[in-house]
Design a protein around this motif. Structure first.
Motif, PDB file in Angstrom:
ATOM      1  N   HIS A 121      16.292  17.953  15.990  1.00  0.00           N
ATOM      2  CA  HIS A 121      16.349  17.277  14.682  1.00  0.00           C
ATOM      3  C   HIS A 121      17.661  17.695  14.021  1.00  0.00           C
ATOM      4  O   HIS A 121      17.805  18.810  13.541  1.00  0.00           O
ATOM      5  CB  HIS A 121      15.164  17.673  13.810  1.00  0.00           C
ATOM      6  CG  HIS A 121      14.981  16.782  12.619  1.00  0.00           C
ATOM      7  ND1 HIS A 121      16.020  16.375  11.808  1.00  0.00           N
ATOM      8  CD2 HIS A 121      13.862  16.193  12.102  1.00  0.00           C
ATOM      9  CE1 HIS A 121      15.565  15.597  10.844  1.00  0.00           C
ATOM     10  NE2 HIS A 121      14.251  15.462  11.002  1.00  0.00           N
ATOM     11  N   SER A 122      18.608  16.770  13.999  1.00  0.00           N
ATOM     12  CA  SER A 122      19.969  17.096  13.564  1.00  0.00           C
ATOM     13  C   SER A 122      20.208  16.864  12.082  1.00  0.00           C
ATOM     14  O   SER A 122      21.363  16.819  11.635  1.00  0.00           O
ATOM     15  CB  SER A 122      20.980  16.289  14.386  1.00  0.00           C
ATOM     16  OG  SER A 122      20.655  14.914  14.371  1.00  0.00           O
ATOM     17  N   GLY A 123      19.141  16.748  11.289  1.00  0.00           N
ATOM     18  CA  GLY A 123      19.313  16.619   9.837  1.00  0.00           C
ATOM     19  C   GLY A 123      19.544  15.183   9.412  1.00  0.00           C
ATOM     20  O   GLY A 123      18.989  14.242   9.960  1.00  0.00           O
ATOM     21  N   SER A 151      22.844  21.072   6.472  1.00  0.00           N
ATOM     22  CA  SER A 151      21.767  21.171   7.456  1.00  0.00           C
ATOM     23  C   SER A 151      22.146  20.550   8.784  1.00  0.00           C
ATOM     24  O   SER A 151      23.164  19.886   8.927  1.00  0.00           O
ATOM     25  CB  SER A 151      20.500  20.492   6.915  1.00  0.00           C
ATOM     26  OG  SER A 151      20.668  19.091   6.879  1.00  0.00           O
ATOM     27  N   GLY A 152      21.284  20.804   9.752  1.00  0.00           N
ATOM     28  CA  GLY A 152      21.420  20.158  11.049  1.00  0.00           C
ATOM     29  C   GLY A 152      22.693  20.542  11.767  1.00  0.00           C
ATOM     30  O   GLY A 152      23.230  21.635  11.616  1.00  0.00           O
ATOM     31  N   ASN A 153      23.185  19.596  12.558  1.00  0.00           N
ATOM     32  CA  ASN A 153      24.388  19.889  13.329  1.00  0.00           C
ATOM     33  C   ASN A 153      25.637  19.965  12.451  1.00  0.00           C
ATOM     34  O   ASN A 153      26.702  20.354  12.922  1.00  0.00           O
ATOM     35  CB  ASN A 153      24.584  18.861  14.440  1.00  0.00           C
ATOM     36  CG  ASN A 153      24.665  17.434  13.928  1.00  0.00           C
ATOM     37  OD1 ASN A 153      24.562  17.179  12.726  1.00  0.00           O
ATOM     38  ND2 ASN A 153      24.851  16.494  14.839  1.00  0.00           N
ATOM     39  N   LYS A 154      25.513  19.628  11.173  1.00  0.00           N
ATOM     40  CA  LYS A 154      26.697  19.659  10.308  1.00  0.00           C
ATOM     41  C   LYS A 154      27.186  21.079  10.096  1.00  0.00           C
ATOM     42  O   LYS A 154      28.391  21.341  10.126  1.00  0.00           O
ATOM     43  CB  LYS A 154      26.401  18.977   8.975  1.00  0.00           C
ATOM     44  CG  LYS A 154      26.019  17.505   9.121  1.00  0.00           C
ATOM     45  CD  LYS A 154      27.003  16.759  10.007  1.00  0.00           C
ATOM     46  CE  LYS A 154      26.545  15.346  10.292  1.00  0.00           C
ATOM     47  NZ  LYS A 154      27.397  14.672  11.304  1.00  0.00           N
ATOM     48  N   HIS A 190      28.256  14.068   7.108  1.00  0.00           N
ATOM     49  CA  HIS A 190      29.351  15.025   7.241  1.00  0.00           C
ATOM     50  C   HIS A 190      30.035  15.292   5.911  1.00  0.00           C
ATOM     51  O   HIS A 190      30.272  16.459   5.541  1.00  0.00           O
ATOM     52  CB  HIS A 190      30.358  14.486   8.261  1.00  0.00           C
ATOM     53  CG  HIS A 190      31.696  15.161   8.238  1.00  0.00           C
ATOM     54  ND1 HIS A 190      31.868  16.496   8.542  1.00  0.00           N
ATOM     55  CD2 HIS A 190      32.936  14.684   7.934  1.00  0.00           C
ATOM     56  CE1 HIS A 190      33.148  16.814   8.436  1.00  0.00           C
ATOM     57  NE2 HIS A 190      33.811  15.739   8.063  1.00  0.00           N
ATOM     58  N   LEU A 191      30.347  14.251   5.166  1.00  0.00           N
ATOM     59  CA  LEU A 191      31.020  14.452   3.883  1.00  0.00           C
ATOM     60  C   LEU A 191      30.114  15.174   2.893  1.00  0.00           C
ATOM     61  O   LEU A 191      30.577  16.024   2.122  1.00  0.00           O
ATOM     62  CB  LEU A 191      31.486  13.115   3.311  1.00  0.00           C
ATOM     63  CG  LEU A 191      32.593  12.391   4.086  1.00  0.00           C
ATOM     64  CD1 LEU A 191      33.042  11.147   3.332  1.00  0.00           C
ATOM     65  CD2 LEU A 191      33.782  13.307   4.365  1.00  0.00           C
ATOM     66  N   ALA A 192      28.824  14.852   2.909  1.00  0.00           N
ATOM     67  CA  ALA A 192      27.892  15.540   2.012  1.00  0.00           C
ATOM     68  C   ALA A 192      27.847  17.036   2.335  1.00  0.00           C
ATOM     69  O   ALA A 192      27.876  17.884   1.431  1.00  0.00           O
ATOM     70  CB  ALA A 192      26.504  14.932   2.126  1.00  0.00           C
TER      71      ALA A 192
END
Length: 317
Positions: free
Chosen positions: A292-294, A36-39, A68-70
């Motif tokens: 909302h970047s998660g 989600s988000g910016n990832k 990021h790792l998730a």
């Protein structure tokens, strides 16, 4: 392999009016339940490069509670790509995030902070490639020119007209992506970590790398002066640091607006934005879009830390 991830799910909606300023929210946290988000925006074109090259595995770096790792672990499972992570610090044995990464099939190892500091050292990275042939090395946080390309697409999705876009920053990659777009808005960036003044030169460097990577026209020299406001006052003690005031703000925001914020980025962003509006930094009648970047997966880990200190928990359910 084409993944079914629709960024148009990231709808814009009115959130509240605060001292005459209309605040809207772009829900990048709703792009995908796990990436989600910016990832996803950062990973999208790195994944494209992976497929274009002779690669067999993705390696990256992050902390024990890294969004990021998730996201990378989830991507690896969905795309059937082996993933591997080098994790900073000593908390790796007590992390819901790393438990999740393991469940997604990611291999990871905890390394010392000294070794972790080599994550951008060319000799260190080359040694990793020799040890693991076919390795695609993804920088910490998913940054890099491909990440800017993905984040710049946020601008193409906007439906409303806004005076400013407000967002949180760790590496500054998402902010740089917004500025890389030819129709870039003015952005207000809230640093999530102490000493966030480094973000301005970092963003300038990312833009140069992006321009070089994709052969784009030179970035105007005054772009950051005209378009970027950097706020460094709301880090709450440092990266992933939190206190009772911020926890209570998160809980009250959820109770009032049914809005879930994460403890590392978006809670500090909205807290700081509301304080800045109260201080008169925005004209009445302004329209501000909050990105909302998660990062909501980090709540479990933060609550575990808060519980150990017998402090108030983030309570959304």
């Amino acid at each position: 392999m084409e993944l079914s991830i629709n960024t148009l799910n990231s709808k814009e909606e009115f959130l509240l009016n605060h001292h005459g300023v209309d605040i809207y929210l772009k829900h990048d946290d709703q792009i995908h339940p796990e990436i989600s988000g910016n990832k996803w925006r950062k990973l999208k074109y790195h994944l494209e490069k992976f497929y274009q090259g002779d690669y067999r595995q993705i390696l990256s770096f992050g902390g024990a509670f890294s969004n990021h790792l998730a996201a990378l672990a989830a991507l690896g499972k969905l795309a059937d790509i082996p993933t591997y992570a080098m994790v900073r610090g000593e908390e790796a044995g007590d992390s819901p995030t790393l438990d999740y990464c393991t469940a997604q099939g990611m291999e990871w190892e905890a390394i010392s902070r000294k070794d972790y500091s080599l994550k951008e050292n060319p000799d260190f990275l080359e040694a990793l490639r020799e040890l693991r042939p076919g390795l695609y090395i993804l920088p910490e946080g998913g940054k890099g020119a491909p990440a800017l390309k993905g984040c710049s697409e946020i601008m193409d999705e906007l439906e409303g007209a806004y005076d400013c876009i407000a967002l949180a920053a760790g590496t500054g990659t998402t902010a740089a992506g917004l500025l890389a777009h030819p129709k870039a808005h003015k952005i207000r960036v809230y640093a999530a970590l102490k000493g966030g003044s480094f973000l301005k030169p970092a963003i300038a460097q990312y833009l140069q790398e992006y321009q070089s990577e994709y052969g784009l026209p030179p970035i105007p020299r005054d772009l950051l002066i005209r378009k970027l406001d950097l706020v460094t006052d709301y880090h709450f003690g440092g990266f992933a640091k939190i206190n009772r005031d911020l926890v209570q703000f998160m809980n009250k925001t959820y109770q009032k607006y049914q809005l879930k914020l994460d403890p590392v980025y978006t809670s500090k962003l909205l807290f700081g934005l509301l304080k800045d509006i109260e201080a008169g930094h925005f004209k009445a009648g302004s329209r501000v879009l909050v990105l909302h970047s998660g990062g909501l997966q980090g709540i479990a880990g933060m609550n575990r830390r808060l519980a150990k200190k017998s402090e108030e928990l983030i309570a959304y359910d």
